[in-house]
Design a protein around this motif. Structure first.
Motif, PDB file in Angstrom:
ATOM      1  N   GLU A   1       0.928  -1.285   0.136  1.00 24.37           N
ATOM      2  CA  GLU A   1      -0.056  -0.498  -0.125  1.00 24.37           C
ATOM      3  C   GLU A   1       0.612   1.520   0.028  1.00 24.37           C
ATOM      4  OE1 GLU A   1      -3.762   1.939   2.963  1.00 24.37           O
ATOM      5  OE2 GLU A   1      -2.527  -0.070   3.690  1.00 24.37           O
ATOM      6  N   ARG A   2       1.137   2.219  -0.622  1.00 24.27           N
ATOM      7  CA  ARG A   2       1.108   3.171  -1.205  1.00 24.27           C
ATOM      8  C   ARG A   2       0.120   5.129  -0.785  1.00 24.27           C
ATOM      9  NH1 ARG A   2       3.397   2.064  -6.207  1.00 24.27           N
ATOM     10  NH2 ARG A   2       1.902   1.357  -7.019  1.00 24.27           N
ATOM     11  N   VAL A   3       0.984   5.820  -0.763  1.00 20.73           N
ATOM     12  CA  VAL A   3       0.672   6.918  -0.704  1.00 20.73           C
ATOM     13  C   VAL A   3       1.501   7.899  -0.853  1.00 20.73           C
ATOM     14  CG1 VAL A   3      -1.484   6.538   1.160  1.00 20.73           C
ATOM     15  CG2 VAL A   3       1.065   7.295   2.031  1.00 20.73           C
ATOM     16  N   ARG A   4       0.820   9.475  -1.071  1.00 21.37           N
ATOM     17  CA  ARG A   4       1.610  10.802  -1.671  1.00 21.37           C
ATOM     18  C   ARG A   4       1.124  11.565  -0.888  1.00 21.37           C
ATOM     19  NH1 ARG A   4       2.269  14.351  -5.127  1.00 21.37           N
ATOM     20  NH2 ARG A   4       0.649  14.267  -6.171  1.00 21.37           N
ATOM     21  N   VAL A   5       1.840  12.120   0.085  1.00 17.94           N
ATOM     22  CA  VAL A   5       1.065  13.705   0.657  1.00 17.94           C
ATOM     23  C   VAL A   5       2.237  14.387   0.664  1.00 17.94           C
ATOM     24  CG1 VAL A   5       1.234  11.464   2.883  1.00 17.94           C
ATOM     25  CG2 VAL A   5       3.732  12.780   2.793  1.00 17.94           C
ATOM     26  N   GLU A   6       1.326  16.005   1.469  1.00 21.08           N
ATOM     27  CA  GLU A   6       1.931  16.634   1.646  1.00 21.08           C
ATOM     28  C   GLU A   6       1.854  17.055   2.653  1.00 21.08           C
ATOM     29  OE1 GLU A   6      -0.060  19.533  -0.360  1.00 21.08           O
ATOM     30  OE2 GLU A   6      -2.468  19.207   0.985  1.00 21.08           O
ATOM     31  N   TYR A   7       3.108  18.007   2.945  1.00 20.99           N
ATOM     32  CA  TYR A   7       3.382  18.190   4.887  1.00 20.99           C
ATOM     33  C   TYR A   7       4.296  18.772   5.315  1.00 20.99           C
ATOM     34  CZ  TYR A   7       7.861  16.584   3.510  1.00 20.99           C
ATOM     35  OH  TYR A   7       8.846  16.375   2.715  1.00 20.99           O
ATOM     36  N   VAL A   8       3.855  19.553   6.385  1.00 21.93           N
ATOM     37  CA  VAL A   8       4.017  20.702   7.115  1.00 21.93           C
ATOM     38  C   VAL A   8       5.383  20.276   8.325  1.00 21.93           C
ATOM     39  CG1 VAL A   8       2.321  22.737   6.370  1.00 21.93           C
ATOM     40  CG2 VAL A   8       2.330  21.500   7.965  1.00 21.93           C
ATOM     41  N   VAL A   9       6.165  21.496   8.347  1.00 20.84           N
ATOM     42  CA  VAL A   9       7.592  20.835   9.992  1.00 20.84           C
ATOM     43  C   VAL A   9       7.386  21.963  11.007  1.00 20.84           C
ATOM     44  CG1 VAL A   9       9.214  20.019  10.420  1.00 20.84           C
ATOM     45  CG2 VAL A   9       8.253  19.382   8.128  1.00 20.84           C
TER      46      VAL A   9
ATOM     47  N   VAL B   1      11.075  13.156   8.313  1.00 21.35           N
ATOM     48  CA  VAL B   1      10.217  13.527   8.970  1.00 21.35           C
ATOM     49  C   VAL B   1       9.068  12.835   9.110  1.00 21.35           C
ATOM     50  CG1 VAL B   1      11.313  15.942   9.681  1.00 21.35           C
ATOM     51  CG2 VAL B   1       9.818  15.705   7.457  1.00 21.35           C
ATOM     52  N   ILE B   2       8.824  11.610   7.820  1.00 23.97           N
ATOM     53  CA  ILE B   2       7.622  11.365   7.918  1.00 23.97           C
ATOM     54  C   ILE B   2       7.928   9.176   8.107  1.00 23.97           C
ATOM     55  CG2 ILE B   2       5.930  10.276   5.836  1.00 23.97           C
ATOM     56  CD1 ILE B   2       5.912  13.612   6.489  1.00 23.97           C
ATOM     57  N   ALA B   3       8.741   9.102   8.190  1.00 22.97           N
ATOM     58  CA  ALA B   3       9.145   7.940   8.545  1.00 22.97           C
ATOM     59  C   ALA B   3       9.309   7.463  10.384  1.00 22.97           C
ATOM     60  CB  ALA B   3      11.117   7.321   7.668  1.00 22.97           C
ATOM     61  N   ASN B   4       8.632   8.430  10.715  1.00 24.90           N
ATOM     62  CA  ASN B   4       8.113   7.734  12.069  1.00 24.90           C
ATOM     63  C   ASN B   4       7.110   6.970  12.289  1.00 24.90           C
ATOM     64  OD1 ASN B   4       6.033   8.936  14.522  1.00 24.90           O
ATOM     65  ND2 ASN B   4       8.872   9.208  15.554  1.00 24.90           N
ATOM     66  N   GLU B   5       6.705   5.877  13.224  1.00 28.88           N
ATOM     67  CA  GLU B   5       6.625   5.020  13.444  1.00 28.88           C
ATOM     68  C   GLU B   5       5.293   5.148  13.873  1.00 28.88           C
ATOM     69  OE1 GLU B   5       5.273   1.120  16.273  1.00 28.88           O
ATOM     70  OE2 GLU B   5       6.976   2.306  16.266  1.00 28.88           O
ATOM     71  N   ARG B   6       4.731   6.281  14.424  1.00 27.09           N
ATOM     72  CA  ARG B   6       3.840   7.044  14.456  1.00 27.09           C
ATOM     73  C   ARG B   6       2.808   8.152  13.777  1.00 27.09           C
ATOM     74  NH1 ARG B   6       3.741  10.673  19.988  1.00 27.09           N
ATOM     75  NH2 ARG B   6       1.602  10.643  19.079  1.00 27.09           N
ATOM     76  N   MET B   7       4.260   8.424  12.777  1.00 23.31           N
ATOM     77  CA  MET B   7       3.861   9.644  11.843  1.00 23.31           C
ATOM     78  C   MET B   7       2.795   9.144  10.782  1.00 23.31           C
ATOM     79  SD  MET B   7       4.014  12.741  10.972  1.00 23.31           S
ATOM     80  CE  MET B   7       2.115  12.751   9.709  1.00 23.31           C
ATOM     81  N   LEU B   8       3.405   6.962  10.122  1.00 25.80           N
ATOM     82  CA  LEU B   8       3.430   6.785   8.973  1.00 25.80           C
ATOM     83  C   LEU B   8       2.315   5.743   9.630  1.00 25.80           C
ATOM     84  CD1 LEU B   8       6.938   4.770   8.312  1.00 25.80           C
ATOM     85  CD2 LEU B   8       5.610   6.590   7.056  1.00 25.80           C
ATOM     86  N   GLN B   9       1.304   5.333  10.777  1.00 25.87           N
ATOM     87  CA  GLN B   9       0.059   4.948  11.774  1.00 25.87           C
ATOM     88  C   GLN B   9      -0.792   6.035  11.160  1.00 25.87           C
ATOM     89  OE1 GLN B   9       0.962   4.080  15.138  1.00 25.87           O
ATOM     90  NE2 GLN B   9       1.877   1.839  15.030  1.00 25.87           N
TER      91      GLN B   9
ATOM     92  N   ASP C   1       7.407  11.647  -2.518  1.00 25.98           N
ATOM     93  CA  ASP C   1       6.856  10.986  -3.643  1.00 25.98           C
ATOM     94  C   ASP C   1       6.752   9.521  -2.622  1.00 25.98           C
ATOM     95  OD1 ASP C   1       8.664  11.818  -5.031  1.00 25.98           O
ATOM     96  OD2 ASP C   1      10.942  10.935  -4.243  1.00 25.98           O
ATOM     97  N   TRP C   2       6.224   8.467  -3.609  1.00 23.78           N
ATOM     98  CA  TRP C   2       5.380   7.476  -3.274  1.00 23.78           C
ATOM     99  C   TRP C   2       5.894   6.751  -2.198  1.00 23.78           C
ATOM    100  CZ3 TRP C   2       0.941   6.712  -4.076  1.00 23.78           C
ATOM    101  CH2 TRP C   2       0.086   7.244  -5.802  1.00 23.78           C
ATOM    102  N   ILE C   3       5.209   6.834  -0.758  1.00 26.35           N
ATOM    103  CA  ILE C   3       5.765   5.897   0.148  1.00 26.35           C
ATOM    104  C   ILE C   3       4.851   4.837   0.641  1.00 26.35           C
ATOM    105  CG2 ILE C   3       6.849   8.265   1.035  1.00 26.35           C
ATOM    106  CD1 ILE C   3       4.694   8.516   3.228  1.00 26.35           C
ATOM    107  N   ASN C   4       5.285   4.186   1.315  1.00 33.12           N
ATOM    108  CA  ASN C   4       4.973   2.699   2.147  1.00 33.12           C
ATOM    109  C   ASN C   4       5.077   3.024   3.208  1.00 33.12           C
ATOM    110  OD1 ASN C   4       6.813   0.873   2.558  1.00 33.12           O
ATOM    111  ND2 ASN C   4       6.643   0.665   0.422  1.00 33.12           N
TER     112      ASN C   4
END
Length: 631
Positions: A224-232, A439-447, A428-431
């Motif tokens: 399963e994959r998504v593309r996201v936009e995000y702010v930090v 900053v996205i590759a965080n367990e809580r963030m990905l959940q 880009d596409w992330i799973n």
């Protein structure tokens, strides 16, 4: 107050250093909703409170932070395995303490005192300082009695563990045999039969491709994959934008001179006459009178100060060093003592100075003047400090506003980006296992990103603190569910895998045939043997283990002898053994044998300890309260 010992006990130092680290004491914030009173487990009726459990979790966190430094990621601890490990460790500690009490172990006051005085955290100028000891404990909300009880409990457990591990005996005969085997040297030649020469001949058929696909279908499923936009929202990045004037920097420099160099230090010696806590006024006056007599003696003959300190001082730590306390700055001694020292002139003798420890006769022996850096040298550092201070004062409120906006206006990140002047970034596409962006590759963030509301409704995720003082909110732009790729799409990939397998099998088959002929005494002129090399267990290099394993199993009664192995790279290596050098079997133990005996004893000791702990756990009544019940 200045008593100290010279011996060091490493394991006690480690235990107590951990115990004194900040954040490890009572009053810890709740962990994953486990707030409030109550226990999380009990051992033979003794509760393990949430407070203890949270302390253990923070202990893990701080230890990991210290080990990893900049690579530390708080999400490493945010999983059930780490929380279970922390609780199991607490249970084990309770079991060991109960068992130590049951078998009658105790800690003598003399040993407890020696161990505490041996802790470097409590030292000033390499000497134990009671004042520092009491001050450090007070900062952490602990009394000496509390700390000493905790220390005694740790020492009792350690006695029990040492009694188990030290009681094991390793066989010297076994160690001798292992040492001989590890020191045996083999002179060998090798020749590799590479599968590369068979790649073009390997042609897997359709049935083989389908069979491989069917048995490895999960390998060809796109996750399963998504593309996201995000702010930090980052404290560090906002800090760089904060404005600080030169006047503010100058003011800070003038008001914090002690931060920009070495503070003044003074070296003093003293003669201490202690006053018991229960002393009457008459007894106290008598001790003061004695101190005044000593003062008169040393003033009349200052050269006798060292002799009198050794003879009369009741501070055993400094007495044997002629009363010398070494160099110290302000803030390290009790106030009355310190005020007197920093008001004296070199070689001046003053007293009696009264402190909670008794009466002191003091001689000032040396002064190290303060050494302060210039304004230009520290200007940029002060600017950064003030920038961070200013931003830190507002960052808590800003992070709360950030969280509220992404929640209240949940279908867009534009408002929060405009309010805090933050760029909206796209991935880009992330799973669920992606490692970038960090900053996205965080367990809580990905959940949160792969939650139903984010994927289905395209709502903003909550603001998540992915690292200390870094908050992120994301919004899903596109989503692709997990999907299996058809055999047609992955056929070429499977064919390449199968061709390598078939080629490796062909190389192995040829190698085994050649090996059989060599072992039968036939020669093979087509083999180009490599240069002879010497190999042994104690001199092994990477990849030598599999070769040594084959050599150990080869009959070397007649040389040359031959063996062969399939390597991890797919080659088949033929090995010719030319010479075997077996070490002498003298009765006298070699250093290698002694080392092996110790290693075997450690292994057996650990096995005994594991079995002992398992037995304790089996006999004890251990109850673990489910997390949902303890909320």
């Amino acid at each position: 107050m200045f008593d100290f010992v010279n011996q060091k006990k490493t394991i006690v130092q480690v235990v107590l250093f951990i115990a004194l680290l900040p954040f490890l004491f009572w009053g810890l914030e709740s962990y994953q909703g486990m707030g409030g009173a109550g226990e999380v487990a009990s051992v033979d009726g003794e509760e393990i409170s949430r407070q203890e459990y949270e302390q253990a979790l923070r202990n893990q966190q701080e230890n990991l932070r210290n080990m990893l430094g900049d690579n530390y990621d708080a999400s490493l601890l945010d999983n059930p395995q780490m929380r279970t490990a922390a609780l199991e460790n607490l249970i084990q500690q309770k079991l060991l303490r109960h068992e130590a009490g049951r078998v009658g172990l105790a800690v003598l006051n003399s040993r407890l005192t020696a161990e505490i005085q041996n802790i470097s955290l409590f030292h000033e100028d390499d000497k134990f300082s009671y004042e520092r000891y009491r001050e450090l404990l007070q900062r952490q909300g602990m009394s000496p009695a509390m700390f000493e009880a905790r220390m005694a409990s740790d020492l009792m457990r350690q006695q029990l563990l040492e009694g188990i591990t030290a009681s094991t005996i390793a066989s010297k005969t076994a160690a001798k045999r292992i040492a001989a085997l590890s020191e045996t040297k083999y002179e060998i030649n090798r020749v590799a039969i590479s599968p590369e020469q068979y790649i073009n001949q390997a042609e897997p058929d359709e049935a083989a491709v389908q069979t491989y696909y069917d048995s490895h279908r999960q390998d060809f499923t796109l996750p399963e994959r998504v593309r996201v936009e995000y702010v930090v929202l980052s404290l560090d990045e906002l800090t760089e934008q904060e404005q600080v004037s030169d006047d503010e920097i100058r003011k800070y420099f003038d008001e914090h001179q002690d931060e920009f160099g070495q503070a003044e230090e003074r070296r003093a010696s003293h003669i201490l006459l202690t006053v018991p806590a229960e002393a009457t006024e008459e007894q106290k006056a008598s001790i003061r009178a004695k101190a005044e007599q000593i003062l008169e003696q040393v003033k009349q003959d200052p050269e006798k100060f060292s002799e009198l300190a050794r003879e009369l001082s009741e501070d055993p730590g400094s007495a044997k060093m002629d009363g010398d306390l070494g160099f110290f700055a302000r803030g390290l001694m009790v106030k009355a003592f310190e005020d007197a020292v920093f008001a004296m002139q070199p070689d001046e003798i003053r007293g009696p100075v009264e402190t909670p420890f008794g009466f002191h006769i003091i001689r000032l022996t040396a002064i190290k003047n303060a050494d302060v850096a210039s304004f230009d040298e520290v200007k940029e550092g002060i600017r950064q400090t003030l920038q961070r201070q200013k931003m830190a004062e507002r960052f808590g409120e800003m992070s709360e506003d950030f969280s509220n906006i992404v929640y209240e206006q949940s279908d867009t990140l534009q408002p929060v980006a405009q309010m805090f002047n933050l760029p909206i970034q796209q991935s880009d596409w992330i799973n669920r296992n992606s490692k970038e962006p960090s900053v996205i590759a965080n367990e809580r963030m990905l959940q949160a990103i792969f939650s139903d509301s984010a994927v289905r409704d395209h709502f903003n995720t909550e603001a998540i603190e992915v690292k200390p003082d870094i908050f992120v909110s994301a919004r899903v732009l596109e989503h692709r569910p997990a999907s299996a790729q058809s055999v047609g799409l992955v056929k070429d990939q499977i064919v390449e895998i199968l061709k390598k397998q078939l080629a490796a099998e062909a190389a192995e088959e040829e190698g085994k045939q050649k090996l059989a002929r060599l072992q039968a005494g036939e020669s093979d002129e087509t083999l180009e043997w490599g240069e002879p090399v010497e190999i042994s267990y104690i001199q092994k290099k990477g990849g030598d283990e599999e070769v040594l394993h084959a050599l150990f199993q080869t009959d070397v009664a007649k040389l040359p002898a031959y063996t062969g192995i399939r390597t991890g790279k797919g080659d088949f290596d033929l090995i010719r053994i030319n010479q075997v050098k077996i070490p002498s079997t003298d009765e006298e133990e070699s250093s290698q044998q002694t080392l092996l005996v110790n290693q075997l004893q450690q292994v057996r000791g650990q096995e005994e300890l594991n079995a002992y702990l398992a037995g304790l756990r089996q006999r004890a009544e251990v109850k673990i309260k489910p997390v949902e019940e303890s909320d």
